[in-house]
Write a protein that holds these residues in place. Structure first.
Motif, PDB file in Angstrom:
ATOM      1  N   LEU A 147      -3.146  -5.345   1.147  1.00 32.12           N
ATOM      2  CA  LEU A 147      -2.334  -5.797   2.276  1.00 32.12           C
ATOM      3  C   LEU A 147      -1.059  -4.965   2.361  1.00 32.12           C
ATOM      4  CD1 LEU A 147      -2.542  -9.658   1.563  1.00 32.12           C
ATOM      5  CD2 LEU A 147      -4.142  -8.251   2.891  1.00 32.12           C
TER       6      LEU A 147
ATOM      7  N   GLY B 150       0.834  -1.214   0.000  1.00 31.97           N
ATOM      8  CA  GLY B 150       0.000   0.000   0.000  1.00 31.97           C
ATOM      9  C   GLY B 150       0.858   1.249   0.000  1.00 31.97           C
ATOM     10  N   GLY B 151       1.854   1.301  -0.897  1.00 32.65           N
ATOM     11  CA  GLY B 151       2.597   2.545  -1.130  1.00 32.65           C
ATOM     12  C   GLY B 151       1.767   3.423  -2.058  1.00 32.65           C
TER      13      GLY B 151
ATOM     14  N   GLY C 243       7.184  -2.872  -3.952  1.00 31.59           N
ATOM     15  CA  GLY C 243       8.412  -2.094  -3.943  1.00 31.59           C
ATOM     16  C   GLY C 243       9.605  -2.732  -4.624  1.00 31.59           C
TER      17      GLY C 243
ATOM     18  N   SER D  23       6.011   4.756   3.653  1.00 29.84           N
ATOM     19  CA  SER D  23       5.521   4.693   2.275  1.00 29.84           C
ATOM     20  C   SER D  23       5.319   6.083   1.677  1.00 29.84           C
ATOM     21  CB  SER D  23       4.212   3.932   2.204  1.00 29.84           C
ATOM     22  OG  SER D  23       4.469   2.575   2.383  1.00 29.84           O
TER      23      SER D  23
ATOM     24  N   GLY E  19       0.217   1.147  -4.881  1.00 32.30           N
ATOM     25  CA  GLY E  19      -0.825   0.219  -4.440  1.00 32.30           C
ATOM     26  C   GLY E  19      -2.121   0.946  -4.103  1.00 32.30           C
TER      27      GLY E  19
HETATM   28  C1  LIG Z   1      14.529  10.601  -4.575  1.00 29.24           C
HETATM   29  C2  LIG Z   1      13.372  10.155  -5.429  1.00 29.24           C
HETATM   30  C3  LIG Z   1      12.553  11.092  -6.030  1.00 29.24           C
HETATM   31  C4  LIG Z   1      11.496  10.692  -6.851  1.00 29.24           C
HETATM   32  N1  LIG Z   1      10.746  11.643  -7.485  1.00 29.24           N
HETATM   33  C5  LIG Z   1       9.786  11.267  -8.345  1.00 29.24           C
HETATM   34  C6  LIG Z   1       9.029  12.238  -9.061  1.00 29.24           C
HETATM   35  O1  LIG Z   1       9.217  13.447  -8.909  1.00 29.24           O
HETATM   36  N2  LIG Z   1       8.070  11.803  -9.939  1.00 29.24           N
HETATM   37  C7  LIG Z   1       7.861  10.479 -10.150  1.00 29.24           C
HETATM   38  O2  LIG Z   1       7.010  10.142 -10.998  1.00 29.24           O
HETATM   39  N3  LIG Z   1       8.544   9.525  -9.478  1.00 29.24           N
HETATM   40  C8  LIG Z   1       9.508   9.881  -8.590  1.00 29.24           C
HETATM   41  N4  LIG Z   1      10.206   8.925  -7.901  1.00 29.24           N
HETATM   42  C9  LIG Z   1       9.827   7.497  -8.054  1.00 29.24           C
HETATM   43  C10 LIG Z   1       8.701   7.124  -7.085  1.00 29.24           C
HETATM   44  O3  LIG Z   1       9.023   7.535  -5.787  1.00 29.24           O
HETATM   45  C11 LIG Z   1       8.434   5.620  -7.118  1.00 29.24           C
HETATM   46  O4  LIG Z   1       8.111   5.271  -8.426  1.00 29.24           O
HETATM   47  C12 LIG Z   1       7.276   5.236  -6.200  1.00 29.24           C
HETATM   48  O5  LIG Z   1       7.563   5.597  -4.881  1.00 29.24           O
HETATM   49  C13 LIG Z   1       7.013   3.732  -6.267  1.00 29.24           C
HETATM   50  O6  LIG Z   1       6.010   3.416  -5.326  1.00 29.24           O
HETATM   51  P1  LIG Z   1       5.588   1.908  -5.012  1.00 29.24           P
HETATM   52  O7  LIG Z   1       4.272   2.013  -4.323  1.00 29.24           O
HETATM   53  O8  LIG Z   1       5.718   1.068  -6.225  1.00 29.24           O
HETATM   54  O9  LIG Z   1       6.715   1.367  -4.021  1.00 29.24           O
HETATM   55  P2  LIG Z   1       6.955   1.654  -2.473  1.00 29.24           P
HETATM   56  O10 LIG Z   1       6.754   3.084  -2.176  1.00 29.24           O
HETATM   57  O11 LIG Z   1       8.282   1.054  -2.166  1.00 29.24           O
HETATM   58  O12 LIG Z   1       5.798   0.858  -1.728  1.00 29.24           O
HETATM   59  C14 LIG Z   1       5.851  -0.541  -1.535  1.00 29.24           C
HETATM   60  C15 LIG Z   1       4.947  -0.877  -0.358  1.00 29.24           C
HETATM   61  O13 LIG Z   1       4.874  -2.298  -0.230  1.00 29.24           O
HETATM   62  C16 LIG Z   1       4.931  -2.627   1.150  1.00 29.24           C
HETATM   63  N5  LIG Z   1       5.469  -4.007   1.256  1.00 29.24           N
HETATM   64  C17 LIG Z   1       6.713  -4.438   0.925  1.00 29.24           C
HETATM   65  N6  LIG Z   1       6.832  -5.762   1.164  1.00 29.24           N
HETATM   66  C18 LIG Z   1       5.621  -6.182   1.646  1.00 29.24           C
HETATM   67  C19 LIG Z   1       5.140  -7.449   2.095  1.00 29.24           C
HETATM   68  N7  LIG Z   1       5.900  -8.545   2.077  1.00 29.24           N
HETATM   69  N8  LIG Z   1       3.856  -7.519   2.547  1.00 29.24           N
HETATM   70  C20 LIG Z   1       3.058  -6.419   2.567  1.00 29.24           C
HETATM   71  N9  LIG Z   1       3.493  -5.189   2.148  1.00 29.24           N
HETATM   72  C21 LIG Z   1       4.754  -5.078   1.703  1.00 29.24           C
HETATM   73  C22 LIG Z   1       5.888  -1.581   1.742  1.00 29.24           C
HETATM   74  O14 LIG Z   1       5.711  -1.430   3.138  1.00 29.24           O
HETATM   75  C23 LIG Z   1       5.490  -0.340   0.966  1.00 29.24           C
HETATM   76  O15 LIG Z   1       4.475   0.407   1.610  1.00 29.24           O
HETATM   77  C24 LIG Z   1      11.268   9.305  -7.070  1.00 29.24           C
HETATM   78  C25 LIG Z   1      12.094   8.342  -6.464  1.00 29.24           C
HETATM   79  C26 LIG Z   1      13.136   8.759  -5.648  1.00 29.24           C
HETATM   80  C27 LIG Z   1      14.041   7.716  -5.029  1.00 29.24           C
END
Ligand SMILES: Cc1cc2nc3c(=O)[nH]c(=O)nc-3n(C[C@H](O)[C@H](O)[C@H](O)COP(=O)(O)OP(=O)(O)OC[C@H]3O[C@@H](n4cnc5c(N)ncnc54)[C@H](O)[C@@H]3O)c2cc1C
Length: 402
Positions: free
Chosen positions: A31, A10-11, A172, A50, A14
């Motif tokens: 989840l 739920g980032g 993630g 997140s 999600g």
């Molecule tokens: C410095 C920086 C700046 C950025 N700036 C930009 C921007 O300006 N514009 C842009 O488009 N993108 C940007 N990005 C990219 C963007 O931040 C990512 O694409 C985004 O955060 C991805 O989110 P996500 O939900 O896929 O992953 P995450 O944020 O990593 O979320 C994953 C979630 O899954 C949960 N999880 C993990 N394992 C499990 C498990 N086994 N069971 C249950 N839950 C679990 C975690 O707790 C977490 O909440 C940037 C990235 C960085 C590093």
């Protein structure tokens, strides 16, 4: 009977995907490993792992998607539009300027603090009757057969089991689900960490974003709500972050920004706490594996140089939702393998273009060889002066052309 999809993670991705699916009348079980804070009575958005200290540049396409979901009105108060982008290299002649009015768009996108984006997404998810949010639950096993995907998880020492026709893993960069399915990933470590913070400058930002290539790394300065507040993302060589983190280095950090930007933003007056994020590119070898789809950083983690990572994930999530909507209309299996494969195939072109672009910018601008410097600055001047290039690039950056 209504089918239910399970999302692991739920980032930002999600939660956004859960809202897209619910809008299509698909029930979701979400989840998330970490327990969300109780935002209800807090005035400020506390950081959560997140939704951390970062700010995200949302492309026009991402804004459109939030508009379609009916939540842009709640987000807009925390966002600020980018009306102009200036690209330069420290100590060089090349420069390029993209101006929204000249490209006949209202803005190139909007910058929002992740803490606020997360808070709004979470509150929308919590009040949506089609979404069941279970936080503080760690998924520990993922298996599948021809008919279903099976998950095991633990929540406060309790053992839980779930099954669904479709599991979407948005867990993630180090995705547990990807590993549990035995899917490999190509990993490239940039040997950089991004230093992230918010600063205050003496000149108002006037909605101008700067991308300045410095010998340390490409430095992005983006406007934030509040006339003088700006977001900083500065990738620096791994191992040097200690020089910039910590309250004792505030002035040193402000001086470095001043040296890099000169007077463009006025005086760098104040800095917030700095946070660091290791930077790597992680590309999953597959994204649709039987009844499981990898989404967000679990599918592709890219360098933040052009602020494209989350925007790309939003387009993936939107397209997957469209495929699933067709399945709902046909009353067909949401985890139909051929349909999920078709989704994967349909996204490759957009993904590869963005991944290649971000990676080439990082590699192309990190070499300080004078000949290469001359070549890339000539490139910037061509970009500035050759008619027809700017609208094309602007459309890609806004996520309006895939
Ligand atoms: C410095 C920086 C700046 C950025 N700036 C930009 C921007 O300006 N514009 C842009 O488009 N993108 C940007 N990005 C990219 C963007 O931040 C990512 O694409 C985004 O955060 C991805 O989110 P996500 O939900 O896929 O992953 P995450 O944020 O990593 O979320 C994953 C979630 O899954 C949960 N999880 C993990 N394992 C499990 C498990 N086994 N069971 C249950 N839950 C679990 C975690 O707790 C977490 O909440 C940037 C990235 C960085 C590093």
């Amino acid at each position: 009977m209504q089918q239910e999809v399970i999302i692991v993670g739920g980032g930002m991705v999600g939660l956004s995907l859960a809202l897209m699916l619910a809008k299509t009348n698909i029930a979701v079980k979400l989840l998330e490993a970490i327990s969300y804070p109780n935002y209800d009575d807090a005035n400020l958005a506390p950081y959560h792992s997140s939704f951390d200290a970062r700010n995200s540049a949302l492309s026009r396409r991402s804004v459109q998607i939030y508009q379609e979901l009916g939540i842009w009105d709640s987000l807009q108060q925390y966002a600020t539009p980018i009306l102009e982008v200036n690209i330069t290299e420290e100590g060089s002649f090349g420069k390029a300027r993209l101006i929204a009015a000249q490209e006949k768009v209202e803005s190139f996108g909007q910058v929002i603090e992740n803490a606020w984006l997360g808070r709004v997404l979470l509150s929308e998810v919590k009040k949506n009757p089609l979404i069941e949010l279970i936080d503080g639950v760690q998924v520990t096993s993922l298996k599948q057969d021809e008919h279903l995907a099976y998950l095991e998880a633990s929540k406060a020492n309790k053992h839980l089991q779930f099954k669904s026709k479709l599991v979407i893993a948005a867990d993630g960069r180090d995705s547990f689900c990807r590993k549990a399915l035995g899917v490999g990933a190509s990993v490239h470590d940039y040997d950089q960490v991004a230093i992230v913070t918010t600063v205050q400058t003496s000149k108002p930002h006037s909605h101008v974003g700067f991308e300045r290539f410095s010998p340390l790394g490409p430095l992005a300065l983006l406007p934030l709500p509040g006339e003088y507040r700006r977001s900083v993302v500065w990738p620096v060589p791994k191992g040097t972050e200690g020089e910039w983190l910590g309250d004792e280095n505030d002035q040193h950090f402000l001086d470095a920004l001043q040296k890099t930007y000169g007077d463009r933003a006025g005086k760098f007056e104040k800095t917030g706490r700095r946070f660091s994020f290791p930077l790597s590119q992680v590309l999953s070898e597959k994204q649709a594996i039987g009844r499981v789809v990898l989404m967000g950083n679990a599918a592709h983690t890219i360098h933040p140089v052009a602020g494209q990572g989350f925007n790309l994930c939003m387009r993936d999530a939107y397209v997957l939702t469209r495929y699933l909507k067709q399945q709902v209309i046909k009353n067909a299996d949401l985890g139909e393998v051929a349909v999920l494969k078709e989704y994967e195939k349909s996204r490759l072109k957009d993904q590869q273009r963005v991944i290649k672009f971000c990676d080439s910018v990082v590699r192309g601008f990190s070499n300080q060889n004078p000949i290469l410097k001359f070549v890339r600055n000539t490139g910037l001047m061509c970009f500035e002066n050759i008619p027809g290039i700017k609208p094309l690039v602007a459309n890609y950056a806004m996520g309006l052309k895939a």
